[in-house]
Design a protein around this motif. Structure first.
Motif, PDB file in Angstrom:
ATOM      1  N   ALA A 206     -81.671 -27.839 -14.970  1.00  0.00           N
ATOM      2  CA  ALA A 206     -80.823 -28.572 -15.919  1.00  0.00           C
ATOM      3  C   ALA A 206     -79.608 -29.176 -15.246  1.00  0.00           C
ATOM      4  O   ALA A 206     -78.995 -30.106 -15.790  1.00  0.00           O
ATOM      5  CB  ALA A 206     -80.386 -27.640 -17.050  1.00  0.00           C
ATOM      6  N   ASP A 207     -79.239 -28.666 -14.064  1.00  0.00           N
ATOM      7  CA  ASP A 207     -78.058 -29.165 -13.353  1.00  0.00           C
ATOM      8  C   ASP A 207     -78.377 -30.317 -12.399  1.00  0.00           C
ATOM      9  O   ASP A 207     -77.485 -30.823 -11.730  1.00  0.00           O
ATOM     10  CB  ASP A 207     -77.400 -28.033 -12.561  1.00  0.00           C
TER      11      ASP A 207
ATOM     12  N   THR B 234     -78.611 -30.914  -7.365  1.00  0.00           N
ATOM     13  CA  THR B 234     -77.641 -30.281  -8.262  1.00  0.00           C
ATOM     14  C   THR B 234     -76.198 -30.483  -7.819  1.00  0.00           C
ATOM     15  O   THR B 234     -75.283 -29.982  -8.461  1.00  0.00           O
ATOM     16  CB  THR B 234     -77.930 -28.767  -8.400  1.00  0.00           C
TER      17      THR B 234
ATOM     18  N   GLN C 242     -85.891 -33.727 -11.812  1.00  0.00           N
ATOM     19  CA  GLN C 242     -85.871 -32.530 -12.645  1.00  0.00           C
ATOM     20  C   GLN C 242     -87.286 -32.157 -13.089  1.00  0.00           C
ATOM     21  O   GLN C 242     -87.656 -30.976 -13.072  1.00  0.00           O
ATOM     22  CB  GLN C 242     -84.984 -32.752 -13.876  1.00  0.00           C
TER      23      GLN C 242
ATOM     24  N   TYR D 210     -78.809 -34.595 -20.500  1.00  0.00           N
ATOM     25  CA  TYR D 210     -78.240 -33.250 -20.417  1.00  0.00           C
ATOM     26  C   TYR D 210     -77.709 -32.803 -21.781  1.00  0.00           C
ATOM     27  O   TYR D 210     -77.901 -31.666 -22.200  1.00  0.00           O
ATOM     28  CB  TYR D 210     -77.124 -33.223 -19.374  1.00  0.00           C
TER      29      TYR D 210
ATOM     30  N   GLN E 243     -78.268 -39.682 -17.190  1.00  0.00           N
ATOM     31  CA  GLN E 243     -78.264 -38.259 -16.870  1.00  0.00           C
ATOM     32  C   GLN E 243     -77.443 -37.466 -17.878  1.00  0.00           C
ATOM     33  O   GLN E 243     -77.853 -36.399 -18.332  1.00  0.00           O
ATOM     34  CB  GLN E 243     -77.709 -38.049 -15.451  1.00  0.00           C
ATOM     35  N   LYS E 244     -76.289 -38.004 -18.245  1.00  0.00           N
ATOM     36  CA  LYS E 244     -75.438 -37.290 -19.202  1.00  0.00           C
ATOM     37  C   LYS E 244     -76.092 -37.221 -20.573  1.00  0.00           C
ATOM     38  O   LYS E 244     -76.017 -36.187 -21.259  1.00  0.00           O
ATOM     39  CB  LYS E 244     -74.070 -37.974 -19.286  1.00  0.00           C
TER      40      LYS E 244
ATOM     41  N   THR F 130     -72.269 -31.255 -15.112  1.00  0.00           N
ATOM     42  CA  THR F 130     -72.936 -30.261 -15.942  1.00  0.00           C
ATOM     43  C   THR F 130     -72.069 -29.017 -16.031  1.00  0.00           C
ATOM     44  O   THR F 130     -71.113 -28.844 -15.261  1.00  0.00           O
ATOM     45  CB  THR F 130     -74.314 -29.872 -15.368  1.00  0.00           C
TER      46      THR F 130
END
Length: 334
Positions: free
Chosen positions: A295-296, A136, A304, A78, A74-75, A112
């Motif tokens: 995006a969060d 989120t 997403q 992002y 996920q990171k 995020t």
């Protein structure tokens, strides 16, 4: 084009690459580059623009790893999105402060920039509205902030509530008494508290009255002092319920209101209290309104994509009319 990046520690490279190089494969696929490592050096090859973007992403990931941040899929995704948007200068902000530590010793941090702004807003304001799609972290981070305030003795109670509005099912069809009927609607709040406190500690505080989890209807007529109050699924409140809830605020208390205005389960002719509150409270001092985007989302990457697909579909599709009693058409989308 070829670019070489020197890392201070081999451990940071391993962290960036991920288990079985899964993070590396994401970077290579998204930017169309090839990445190899040798003796604490990374070599990126490909088209000049792609190599430049990949370098920014890798440098950002290495800096986060060096600061003790866990690098997961996920990171990585992002940060790749941040690079594409030209926001790579803000990657360092993702090394967030710990909101609280769970019962199993896991630190809870914002993942995020939207989550970081949300946590900051909760700390700086008496009332915070967190609006955004599923996944989120709106509810989870709010519960984490409540547990931190409780552990720091800033408040004496944690009160979690949500409207018992069914999505396609009727409360009357569920077995048991009223509490048994509303428990399924409160389950996400229970789960978050269990994670933060552990079942034994949670039950202990529940018996002492330090924690209360109840449907919104139970809030009427009360003044909530020295409390951290969270209203979840607020998109399913009526305007009257929202006003009632907001006016429960007492001295030395905080409120966090969370919801997703794209998932309203009210009848088509009912106005969502959350949507109205966003307009009414905008600009009021000591009230923050934080809006999350796709995006969060910190769940599976497919979540997403699902959210984005629905957003595109709804923009193309006109609101479906439905009939009010008496025959007059009203738009179904709210």
């Amino acid at each position: 084009m070829e670019k070489v990046i020197a890392a201070d520690r081999v451990e940071d490279i391993l962290s960036v690459f991920g288990s079985f190089d899964q993070n590396l494969r994401i970077i290579e696929k998204e930017f169309g580059v090839h990445v190899t490592d040798r003796d604490a050096e990374l070599k990126i090859t490909g088209e000049p623009e792609n190599v430049s973007d990949a370098e920014k992403a890798v440098q950002g990931l290495l800096s986060l790893s060096a600061r003790g941040e866990n690098i997961d899929e996920q990171k990585v995704r992002y940060i790749l999105a941040m690079v594409r948007e030209g926001r790579e200068d803000r990657i360092g902000e993702l090394a967030g402060d710990v909101v609280c530590v769970t019962a199993k010793g896991r630190p809870v941090k914002p993942k995020t920039l939207g989550q970081k702004n949300y946590v900051r807003a909760i700390g700086e304001n008496t009332i915070t509205l967190g609006i955004g799609p599923a996944g989120t972290g709106k509810t989870y981070l709010a519960v984490a902030a409540a547990v931190r305030a409780f552990r720091e003795k800033s408040v004496n109670r944690i009160i979690l509530t949500r409207p018992a509005v069914e999505a396609g099912e009727r409360l009357g069809f569920l077995p048991g008494d009223l509490q048994s009927k509303v428990d399924p609607y409160l389950r996400p709040l229970y789960d978050a508290l269990f994670d933060m406190l552990g079942p034994e500690t949670y039950n202990n505080y529940l018996e002492k009255g330090n924690i209360e989890v109840a449907p919104l209807a139970y809030m009427r007529g009360r003044t909530l002092d020295d409390s951290f109050i969270i209203l979840d699924e607020a998109q399913n409140t009526s305007r009257e319920q929202m006003k009632m809830f907001l006016t429960r605020l007492g001295f030395n208390s905080k409120m966090v209101i969370t919801g997703d205005v794209t998932q309203i389960d009210l009848p088509a002719d009912k106005t969502s209290g959350l949507k109205e509150a966003m307009r009414v409270l905008d600009g009021v001092e000591d009230i923050a309104i934080c809006q999350f985007t796709g995006a969060d989302v910190v769940r599976h990457a497919l979540v997403q994509q699902i959210i984005e697909a629905y957003e595109k579909f709804e923009k193309k599709t006109p609101a479906e009319p439905t009939k009010r009693p008496g025959g007059r058409n009203i738009p179904r989308r709210r």
